[in-house]
Scaffold this motif. Structure first.
Motif, PDB file in Angstrom:
ATOM      1  N   PRO A  30       0.829  -1.208   0.000  1.00  0.00           N
ATOM      2  CA  PRO A  30       0.000   0.000   0.000  1.00  0.00           C
ATOM      3  C   PRO A  30       0.859   1.251   0.000  1.00  0.00           C
ATOM      4  O   PRO A  30       2.041   1.211   0.347  1.00  0.00           O
ATOM      5  N   ASP A  34      -0.072   7.609   6.686  1.00  0.00           N
ATOM      6  CA  ASP A  34      -1.355   7.341   7.332  1.00  0.00           C
ATOM      7  C   ASP A  34      -2.482   7.751   6.405  1.00  0.00           C
ATOM      8  O   ASP A  34      -2.448   8.819   5.796  1.00  0.00           O
ATOM      9  N   ARG A  35      -3.516   6.928   6.333  1.00  0.00           N
ATOM     10  CA  ARG A  35      -4.613   7.152   5.394  1.00  0.00           C
ATOM     11  C   ARG A  35      -5.714   8.003   6.017  1.00  0.00           C
ATOM     12  O   ARG A  35      -6.197   7.731   7.111  1.00  0.00           O
ATOM     13  N   GLY A  37      -8.886  11.188   4.369  1.00  0.00           N
ATOM     14  CA  GLY A  37      -9.486  11.635   3.120  1.00  0.00           C
ATOM     15  C   GLY A  37     -10.990  11.569   3.148  1.00  0.00           C
ATOM     16  O   GLY A  37     -11.617  11.446   4.198  1.00  0.00           O
ATOM     17  N   GLN A 150      -3.439   8.513  -6.325  1.00  0.00           N
ATOM     18  CA  GLN A 150      -3.150   8.703  -4.905  1.00  0.00           C
ATOM     19  C   GLN A 150      -2.759  10.151  -4.628  1.00  0.00           C
ATOM     20  O   GLN A 150      -1.992  10.742  -5.392  1.00  0.00           O
ATOM     21  N   ASP A 174      -7.488   8.394  -2.296  1.00  0.00           N
ATOM     22  CA  ASP A 174      -7.600   8.888  -0.936  1.00  0.00           C
ATOM     23  C   ASP A 174      -6.364   9.737  -0.628  1.00  0.00           C
ATOM     24  O   ASP A 174      -5.637  10.143  -1.541  1.00  0.00           O
ATOM     25  N   ARG A 176      -2.789  10.156   1.753  1.00  0.00           N
ATOM     26  CA  ARG A 176      -1.788   9.573   2.651  1.00  0.00           C
ATOM     27  C   ARG A 176      -0.926  10.704   3.202  1.00  0.00           C
ATOM     28  O   ARG A 176      -0.380  11.516   2.439  1.00  0.00           O
TER      29      ARG A 176
END
Length: 429
Positions: A30, A34-35, A37, A150, A174, A176
């Motif tokens: 991935p 940190d995700r 959004g 991304q 999203d 990151r």
């Protein structure tokens, strides 16, 4: 628009095409960070057919605009992914406002309302991802045509929610979070490493040293990788050195493949040899445009969407004794001057308006860079590309012989939509 000296936005666009089936290659890790959004899910509904056709036509017009500008300055081989660039700019477009948004619409040739355009790009992205089910790649693995989008952002930086929602709903992107402020070089290395793995090691160092600074606020990424076998492979035993005529009329010997008797679609249009070589699965093909000796410049000058359609429409079934040089091309392009020449200049200056992207600082596009790679041999084609939009503050058949022994233009084209996934020329194999 006043420039802010405390922030910068990098929008990197890569369009990655990878396996539609299984395969032994492990799934990519991935994205780093940190995700966060938008909470919105990606829209999976199809766009109206007319909107999809309009978006593909817009992308095709941009492709040929860029080709003419880039080819005018290039004396050697050229290769790029207009589809990657179109996705990259399209992902930046919903952040632009006022005259900057109008400049994106002009450069991208947008002919339908913006929400319909993004929905059509979403549909095109998902259709391209679906290609190649059960087909083979050049390396014994499955056919790959994979796309990823991304957004990497600096911790603590705020984007407008509608912008994030559009990226999530229409581009599947999203956010990151990375520590650009305290660790710009490790952040750059992390993004480059992710791009490299997504393109199966073909695109390295997309973001050059110094691209990520302590005031960088975001990197928006879209990537592309393609690997497909020919529907009918060339026999390596028939490959030998043959003459190829260069632009200056001189001749060199290059390793050249030969097909024997190959069923293919081909045509001759105003002296231009047009040949379509399908990939396994029959959903994409390489389109070769070979002008008469000394005629490359004329072909390039006249290569409009209408003329390209004329070439495609003329294709019909033939049996060819085809010769085609093996070739490998790697390009690294600065797209800021070409895009400015095509109408996007306001996005690069102090009058740029990206207020729909963020209201925290005034933003502008500081650069657009692109890398691409293609390798064509007896088995098929491998290609990859990445784009970075950097935003800163402010029967017994008759067998006809076609010898591709002189400079030519080629495209990798999706049949169902007509999308030009890759475009280039070979003047020295």
């Amino acid at each position: 628009m006043l420039q802010s000296r405390s922030a910068a936005l990098v929008a990197a666009a890569l369009t990655l095409s990878t396996a539609c089936g299984g395969g032994s290659r492990p799934a990519p890790a991935p994205p780093p960070g940190d995700r966060i959004g938008s909470t919105q899910a990606r829209v999976t509904a199809s766009a109206p057919a007319a909107d999809l056709a309009a978006a593909v036509a817009s992308n095709g017009a941009l492709a040929l605009d860029l080709y003419r500008v880039l080819a005018a300055d290039a004396q050697e081989n050229l290769f790029f992914s207009p589809q990657s660039i179109a996705f990259a700019l399209s992902m930046t477009y919903p952040g632009a406002a006022g005259s900057t948004a109008a400049a994106f619409e002009q450069t991208l040739h947008v002919s339908i309302p913006e929400p319909q355009y993004h929905r059509a790009m979403n549909d095109l992205d998902r259709q391209l991802r679906s290609r190649g089910e059960g087909a083979s790649g050049t390396d014994g693995q499955p056919f790959r045509l994979r796309l990823v989008n991304q957004l990497f952002a600096r911790k603590g930086f705020g984007f407008e929610q509608p912008f994030l929602d559009t990226l999530a709903e229409e581009y599947g992107a999203d956010v990151r979070l990375l520590d650009f402020a305290s660790a710009p070089e490790p952040s750059r290395a992390a993004i480059n490493g992710w791009v490299e793995q997504e393109t199966e090691d073909r695109i390295r160092e997309l973001l050059p040293a110094g691209t990520i600074a302590t005031d960088t606020v975001a990197v928006l990424v879209n990537a592309i990788y393609f690997n497909a076998a020919w529907a009918k492979a060339f026999d390596p035993a028939l490959t030998r050195d043959r003459e190829f005529t260069l632009l200056d009329g001189s001749r060199i010997l290059v390793p050249t493949m030969a097909s024997g008797d190959m069923p293919a679609r081909a045509a001759q249009v105003a002296g231009v040899e047009v040949v379509e070589l399908p990939y396994d699965g029959g959903e994409l093909s390489m389109l070769l445009l070979v002008p008469p000796a000394g005629g490359l410049a004329t072909l390039e000058e006249q290569l409009t969407p209408a003329r390209l359609q004329e070439y495609v429409a003329a294709l019909h079934g033939e049996h060819l004794a085809l010769t085609l040089p093996r070739f490998e091309v790697r390009s690294s392009l600065g797209l800021k001057p070409p895009l400015a020449a095509l109408g996007l200049g306001v996005a690069f200056g102090e009058l740029a308006d990206f207020s729909r992207m963020s209201s925290e600082v005034d933003l502008l596009v500081s650069d657009v860079v692109h890398q691409a790679f293609v390798k064509v041999n007896e088995a098929g084609t491998e290609a990859a590309a990445a784009t970075a939009v950097i935003i800163g503050p402010t029967s017994a058949p008759i067998v006809r012989t076609v010898a591709i022994d002189r400079p030519f233009v080629f495209a990798i084209r999706d049949h169902a939509t007509g999308a030009l996934v890759f475009l280039g020329r070979v003047v020295r194999p």
